[in-house]
Design a protein around this motif. Sequence first.
Motif, PDB file in Angstrom:
ATOM      1  N   GLY A  77      -9.224   0.580  -2.515  1.00 44.26           N
ATOM      2  CA  GLY A  77      -8.708  -0.722  -2.938  1.00 44.26           C
ATOM      3  C   GLY A  77      -7.495  -0.649  -3.831  1.00 44.26           C
ATOM      4  N   ILE A  78      -7.538   0.192  -4.856  1.00 46.22           N
ATOM      5  CA  ILE A  78      -6.438   0.274  -5.806  1.00 46.22           C
ATOM      6  C   ILE A  78      -5.186   0.806  -5.138  1.00 46.22           C
ATOM      7  CG2 ILE A  78      -7.182   2.556  -6.573  1.00 46.22           C
ATOM      8  CD1 ILE A  78      -5.495  -0.180  -8.717  1.00 46.22           C
ATOM      9  N   LEU A  79      -5.332   1.749  -4.180  1.00 54.48           N
ATOM     10  CA  LEU A  79      -4.160   2.294  -3.491  1.00 54.48           C
ATOM     11  C   LEU A  79      -3.544   1.253  -2.559  1.00 54.48           C
ATOM     12  CD1 LEU A  79      -5.242   5.950  -2.622  1.00 54.48           C
ATOM     13  CD2 LEU A  79      -3.828   5.139  -4.518  1.00 54.48           C
ATOM     14  N   LEU A  80      -4.404   0.476  -1.881  1.00 54.13           N
ATOM     15  CA  LEU A  80      -3.889  -0.584  -1.008  1.00 54.13           C
ATOM     16  C   LEU A  80      -3.147  -1.631  -1.832  1.00 54.13           C
ATOM     17  CD1 LEU A  80      -3.700  -1.876   1.792  1.00 54.13           C
ATOM     18  CD2 LEU A  80      -5.917  -2.959   1.364  1.00 54.13           C
ATOM     19  N   ALA A  81      -3.738  -2.039  -2.962  1.00 56.15           N
ATOM     20  CA  ALA A  81      -3.074  -3.011  -3.831  1.00 56.15           C
ATOM     21  C   ALA A  81      -1.775  -2.443  -4.385  1.00 56.15           C
ATOM     22  CB  ALA A  81      -4.008  -3.411  -4.974  1.00 56.15           C
ATOM     23  N   LEU A  82      -1.783  -1.159  -4.724  1.00 51.75           N
ATOM     24  CA  LEU A  82      -0.577  -0.507  -5.241  1.00 51.75           C
ATOM     25  C   LEU A  82       0.530  -0.500  -4.205  1.00 51.75           C
ATOM     26  CD1 LEU A  82       0.677   1.104  -7.585  1.00 51.75           C
ATOM     27  CD2 LEU A  82      -0.285   3.176  -6.576  1.00 51.75           C
ATOM     28  N   ALA A  83       0.176  -0.221  -2.953  1.00 48.95           N
ATOM     29  CA  ALA A  83       1.175  -0.209  -1.883  1.00 48.95           C
ATOM     30  C   ALA A  83       1.749  -1.606  -1.651  1.00 48.95           C
ATOM     31  CB  ALA A  83       0.539   0.322  -0.598  1.00 48.95           C
ATOM     32  N   ILE A  84       0.879  -2.611  -1.662  1.00 50.02           N
ATOM     33  CA  ILE A  84       1.336  -3.987  -1.416  1.00 50.02           C
ATOM     34  C   ILE A  84       2.262  -4.452  -2.533  1.00 50.02           C
ATOM     35  CG2 ILE A  84       0.588  -6.382  -1.208  1.00 50.02           C
ATOM     36  CD1 ILE A  84      -2.002  -5.310   0.059  1.00 50.02           C
ATOM     37  N   VAL A  85       1.881  -4.193  -3.787  1.00 52.96           N
ATOM     38  CA  VAL A  85       2.711  -4.616  -4.919  1.00 52.96           C
ATOM     39  C   VAL A  85       4.030  -3.841  -4.936  1.00 52.96           C
ATOM     40  CG1 VAL A  85       2.843  -4.687  -7.434  1.00 52.96           C
ATOM     41  CG2 VAL A  85       0.729  -5.339  -6.295  1.00 52.96           C
ATOM     42  N   SER A  86       3.995  -2.589  -4.524  1.00 50.70           N
ATOM     43  CA  SER A  86       5.228  -1.800  -4.477  1.00 50.70           C
ATOM     44  C   SER A  86       6.218  -2.406  -3.487  1.00 50.70           C
ATOM     45  CB  SER A  86       4.914  -0.354  -4.084  1.00 50.70           C
ATOM     46  OG  SER A  86       4.059   0.254  -5.027  1.00 50.70           O
ATOM     47  N   VAL A  87       5.708  -2.959  -2.395  1.00 54.51           N
ATOM     48  CA  VAL A  87       6.576  -3.588  -1.400  1.00 54.51           C
ATOM     49  C   VAL A  87       7.053  -4.955  -1.875  1.00 54.51           C
ATOM     50  CG1 VAL A  87       6.660  -4.521   0.943  1.00 54.51           C
ATOM     51  CG2 VAL A  87       5.522  -2.340   0.516  1.00 54.51           C
ATOM     52  N   LEU A  88       6.136  -5.755  -2.433  1.00 53.42           N
ATOM     53  CA  LEU A  88       6.473  -7.123  -2.824  1.00 53.42           C
ATOM     54  C   LEU A  88       7.231  -7.184  -4.141  1.00 53.42           C
ATOM     55  CD1 LEU A  88       3.115  -8.963  -1.944  1.00 53.42           C
ATOM     56  CD2 LEU A  88       5.196  -8.819  -0.568  1.00 53.42           C
ATOM     57  N   GLY A  89       7.003  -6.198  -5.015  1.00 56.36           N
ATOM     58  CA  GLY A  89       7.629  -6.216  -6.329  1.00 56.36           C
ATOM     59  C   GLY A  89       6.607  -6.526  -7.409  1.00 56.36           C
ATOM     60  N   GLY A  90       6.890  -6.099  -8.612  1.00 52.74           N
ATOM     61  CA  GLY A  90       5.957  -6.276  -9.706  1.00 52.74           C
ATOM     62  C   GLY A  90       5.991  -7.672 -10.293  1.00 52.74           C
ATOM     63  N   SER A  91       4.883  -8.382 -10.204  1.00 50.42           N
ATOM     64  CA  SER A  91       4.719  -9.696 -10.826  1.00 50.42           C
ATOM     65  C   SER A  91       3.250 -10.073 -10.739  1.00 50.42           C
ATOM     66  CB  SER A  91       5.586 -10.766 -10.152  1.00 50.42           C
ATOM     67  OG  SER A  91       5.074 -11.093  -8.871  1.00 50.42           O
ATOM     68  N   THR A 150       2.011 -12.872  -9.672  1.00 55.54           N
ATOM     69  CA  THR A 150       1.755 -13.526  -8.385  1.00 55.54           C
ATOM     70  C   THR A 150       1.517 -12.501  -7.285  1.00 55.54           C
ATOM     71  OG1 THR A 150       3.126 -15.422  -9.019  1.00 55.54           O
ATOM     72  CG2 THR A 150       2.666 -15.126  -6.679  1.00 55.54           C
ATOM     73  N   ASN A 151       2.324 -11.460  -7.261  1.00 54.92           N
ATOM     74  CA  ASN A 151       2.163 -10.428  -6.240  1.00 54.92           C
ATOM     75  C   ASN A 151       0.878  -9.627  -6.440  1.00 54.92           C
ATOM     76  OD1 ASN A 151       4.574 -11.195  -5.075  1.00 54.92           O
ATOM     77  ND2 ASN A 151       5.781  -9.646  -6.132  1.00 54.92           N
ATOM     78  N   VAL A 152       0.457  -9.480  -7.688  1.00 56.74           N
ATOM     79  CA  VAL A 152      -0.831  -8.824  -7.950  1.00 56.74           C
ATOM     80  C   VAL A 152      -1.966  -9.646  -7.352  1.00 56.74           C
ATOM     81  CG1 VAL A 152      -2.491  -8.244  -9.767  1.00 56.74           C
ATOM     82  CG2 VAL A 152      -0.110  -7.559  -9.991  1.00 56.74           C
ATOM     83  N   ILE A 153      -1.912 -10.959  -7.528  1.00 55.23           N
ATOM     84  CA  ILE A 153      -2.944 -11.839  -6.960  1.00 55.23           C
ATOM     85  C   ILE A 153      -2.968 -11.712  -5.438  1.00 55.23           C
ATOM     86  CG2 ILE A 153      -3.629 -14.247  -6.632  1.00 55.23           C
ATOM     87  CD1 ILE A 153      -2.550 -14.825  -9.428  1.00 55.23           C
ATOM     88  N   ILE A 154      -1.791 -11.673  -4.824  1.00 53.26           N
ATOM     89  CA  ILE A 154      -1.713 -11.525  -3.369  1.00 53.26           C
ATOM     90  C   ILE A 154      -2.293 -10.184  -2.938  1.00 53.26           C
ATOM     91  CG2 ILE A 154      -0.130 -11.312  -1.413  1.00 53.26           C
ATOM     92  CD1 ILE A 154       1.742 -13.253  -2.869  1.00 53.26           C
ATOM     93  N   ALA A 155      -1.940  -9.122  -3.651  1.00 53.05           N
ATOM     94  CA  ALA A 155      -2.418  -7.785  -3.298  1.00 53.05           C
ATOM     95  C   ALA A 155      -3.931  -7.675  -3.426  1.00 53.05           C
ATOM     96  CB  ALA A 155      -1.739  -6.741  -4.182  1.00 53.05           C
ATOM     97  N   VAL A 156      -4.481  -8.178  -4.528  1.00 56.35           N
ATOM     98  CA  VAL A 156      -5.933  -8.123  -4.726  1.00 56.35           C
ATOM     99  C   VAL A 156      -6.643  -9.000  -3.701  1.00 56.35           C
ATOM    100  CG1 VAL A 156      -7.805  -8.572  -6.358  1.00 56.35           C
ATOM    101  CG2 VAL A 156      -5.661  -7.593  -7.172  1.00 56.35           C
ATOM    102  N   SER A 157      -6.032 -10.114  -3.328  1.00 61.70           N
ATOM    103  CA  SER A 157      -6.623 -10.983  -2.301  1.00 61.70           C
ATOM    104  C   SER A 157      -6.734 -10.254  -0.970  1.00 61.70           C
ATOM    105  CB  SER A 157      -5.775 -12.249  -2.121  1.00 61.70           C
ATOM    106  OG  SER A 157      -5.686 -12.987  -3.315  1.00 61.70           O
ATOM    107  N   ILE A 158      -5.686  -9.542  -0.598  1.00 62.40           N
ATOM    108  CA  ILE A 158      -5.679  -8.845   0.689  1.00 62.40           C
ATOM    109  C   ILE A 158      -6.750  -7.770   0.744  1.00 62.40           C
ATOM    110  CG2 ILE A 158      -4.314  -7.333   2.190  1.00 62.40           C
ATOM    111  CD1 ILE A 158      -1.831  -8.902   1.320  1.00 62.40           C
ATOM    112  N   PHE A 159      -6.885  -6.970  -0.328  1.00 66.51           N
ATOM    113  CA  PHE A 159      -7.872  -5.898  -0.251  1.00 66.51           C
ATOM    114  C   PHE A 159      -9.297  -6.414  -0.489  1.00 66.51           C
ATOM    115  CE2 PHE A 159      -7.884  -5.027  -4.927  1.00 66.51           C
ATOM    116  CZ  PHE A 159      -9.226  -4.711  -5.096  1.00 66.51           C
ATOM    117  N   SER A 160      -9.445  -7.699  -0.848  1.00 66.74           N
ATOM    118  CA  SER A 160     -10.782  -8.293  -0.971  1.00 66.74           C
ATOM    119  C   SER A 160     -11.293  -8.842   0.350  1.00 66.74           C
ATOM    120  CB  SER A 160     -10.758  -9.419  -2.016  1.00 66.74           C
ATOM    121  OG  SER A 160     -10.435  -8.934  -3.299  1.00 66.74           O
TER     122      SER A 160
END
Length: 297
Positions: free
Chosen positions: A143-157, A159-169
């Motif tokens: 989970g943490i690696l998937l969220a890390l990859a998503i945030v790395s692509v979208l950028g640090g914020s 809002t993007n953290v919420i999107i990343a955590v939503s996807i891996f949930s």
Amino acid sequence: MSEKTLEAVNQPKRSSPRVEAYKAFWKRLRKNKAAVVGGFFILLFIVVSIVGPWLTTYDPTEVVVLNKLQPPSAEHWFGTDNFGRDIFTRIIHGMSLTLQVGFLSVGMGGSIGVVLGIVSGYYGGKIDTIIMRVMDVLLAFPGILLALAIVSVLGGSLTNVIIAVSIFSVPAFARIVRGSTLTVRKLEYIDAVRALGASDFRIIFKHILPNVMSPIIVQATLRIATAVLTASGLSFLGLGAQPPAPEWGAMLNDGRTYMTTAPHIILFPGIMIVLVVLAFNIFGDGLRDALDPKMNR
């Protein structure tokens, strides 16, 4: 007045099966002392996140260089950080950010996962195969690696953290709901409702979804703890909330340089992360036991 009428009048009114089920649920939940304590702390955190910012006297982002790295005192209960900001104030303001990430990310990811899980379990066939293979791909990454990859692509914020955590949930909810749907759809009353001409939409959302809510509620509660921990980890790495936002993971990142000279900078944010995660985990375990009568036999 006849005897039958008198008996009917004197007979106590019986509650509906749904009300009786709720009463039994609350009775089982109250017996779990740990769950009660966890629920109390969750309510406390929610109230503090709403009311707390209005009661604090310091600005959570104001830099006061003369007050930097002060230890806990009567003036600054949790001390000050390397910019002279009051840590207690920042923790109170950061609580709303932490709970916002937890509830929003799980709400979004859970909603998508529930729909995908019910559709997959109800229709089966190729739809089931496609949805589950996509879920398998997402589950292949921690989970943490998937969220890390998503945030790395979208950028640090945030809002993007919420999107990343939503996807891996999503995969966790989809798999749990699919399994429950496969069981419920085989029941006789579902065949009876279908024979009466009910549409698939009505069967899914009126008859199947209410019967698979128990595992969804438990998973959502436990998942909030995971979301909070993941969001704090991403912020600690500099990919979550950006300065000067008072997010607890970011506060840990700011204070790691001063671990030996001013350990209070990382002590209090760390304790709060542990308390929030622990409260949701304990309450989730209690909900699981209370919603499953077999656990109490």
